[in-house]
Design an enzyme around this catalytic site. Structure first.
Site, mmCIF file in Angstrom:
data_model
loop_
_atom_site.group_PDB
_atom_site.id
_atom_site.type_symbol
_atom_site.label_atom_id
_atom_site.label_comp_id
_atom_site.label_asym_id
_atom_site.label_seq_id
_atom_site.Cartn_x
_atom_site.Cartn_y
_atom_site.Cartn_z
ATOM 1 N N ALA A 194 -125.766 -16.703 34.971
ATOM 2 C CA ALA A 194 -126.147 -17.701 33.851
ATOM 3 C C ALA A 194 -125.026 -18.989 34.076
ATOM 4 O O ALA A 194 -125.109 -20.031 33.726
ATOM 5 C CB ALA A 194 -126.115 -17.371 32.645
ATOM 6 N N TYR A 195 -123.648 -18.411 33.995
ATOM 7 C CA TYR A 195 -122.453 -18.993 33.848
ATOM 8 C C TYR A 195 -122.313 -19.891 35.232
ATOM 9 O O TYR A 195 -122.182 -21.285 34.892
ATOM 10 C CB TYR A 195 -121.264 -18.178 34.152
ATOM 11 C CG TYR A 195 -119.929 -18.920 34.164
ATOM 12 C CD1 TYR A 195 -119.282 -19.551 33.026
ATOM 13 C CD2 TYR A 195 -119.119 -19.006 35.259
ATOM 14 C CE1 TYR A 195 -118.087 -19.951 33.041
ATOM 15 C CE2 TYR A 195 -117.885 -19.339 35.481
ATOM 16 C CZ TYR A 195 -117.394 -20.159 34.340
ATOM 17 O OH TYR A 195 -116.122 -20.905 34.427
ATOM 18 N N VAL A 196 -122.460 -19.526 36.512
ATOM 19 C CA VAL A 196 -122.398 -20.506 37.605
ATOM 20 C C VAL A 196 -123.582 -21.242 37.550
ATOM 21 O O VAL A 196 -123.327 -22.546 37.737
ATOM 22 C CB VAL A 196 -122.777 -19.631 38.775
ATOM 23 C CG1 VAL A 196 -123.024 -20.370 40.171
ATOM 24 C CG2 VAL A 196 -121.616 -18.596 39.064
#
Length: 219
Positions: free
Chosen positions: A130-132
């Site tokens: 999700a961060y990427v």
């Protein structure tokens, strides 16, 4: 320059403020909590309140009033909260860029993360994926917009002291970099027109920051 720093109490931002002051700029730290004011004012930052997740574009534009540039250095943090990667890392960036445009600000520097355009491995954890995705989409939106953007993509961040030596460029391989050196590069590019419309990976290296910026801009 009066520089608005979104995520103004973050680890990189707290290192950035005194560097901006030393360079003759006026940092404006945008933070969510009033109790963060005293520590930030002590390092030379003006403090304005902004709730990245809940405020709208109009509130961002008001927070940027009288500023000449915006630095987006906010992040949802390593708390395992997938939702905050969307609301902070992506939507916070989108609202910052939109707010800058409304406020008539063109200069925008975004702190992203190295290699976020690369596909994540199938066994990647949900939070990291999700961060990427959030960082990738935020960078893509900024590149597609009309602002005078620079995107910095640091490698693995450390809390070691500043080295003053970095590697900076579109194809620099993964590596570690100190948060202090990231702050130094932000301060170095903020008023450098030759860094506009460049996206650079940033890791520890062998060149002094000013020389690394000059080489990356010329390549």
């Amino acid at each position: 320059m009066r520089v608005a720093v979104v995520g103004g109490h973050g680890q990189i931002a707290r290192l950035l403020h005194p560097l901006l002051v030393a360079a003759g700029h006026h940092p404006v730290a945008l933070v969510r909590r009033e109790e963060q004011r005293t520590a930030l004012e002590a390092v030379g930052a003006e403090v304005r309140l902004l709730d990245i997740e809940n405020d709208d574009v109009a509130a961002f534009a008001r927070a940027f009033e009288d500023c000449d540039a915006v630095v987006f250095s906010a992040g949802g943090g390593p708390d395992g909260n997938v939702t905050r990667k969307q609301t902070v890392d992506l939507e916070g960036s989108l609202k910052s860029a939109a707010g800058a445009a409304v406020a008539g600000i063109r200069r925008f520097v975004q702190v992203s993360a190295i290699d976020v355009d690369q596909p994540v491995a199938p066994d990647t954890g949900e939070v990291w994926a999700a961060y990427v995705t959030a960082k990738r989409d935020a960078d893509a939106a900024l590149r597609a917009g009309a602002l005078d953007w620079t995107i910095l993509r640091p490698g693995r961040l450390t809390d070691d002291p500043a080295t003053g030596l970095v590697a900076l460029g579109a194809d620099v391989p993964r590596g570690d970099v100190t948060r202090a050196d990231v702050a130094s590069v932000i301060a170095a590019v903020i008023d450098r027109p030759e860094s506009v419309h460049h996206q650079w990976n940033l890791v520890g290296g062998e060149l002094p920051v000013a020389a690394a910026v000059a080489r990356a801009a010329a390549s």
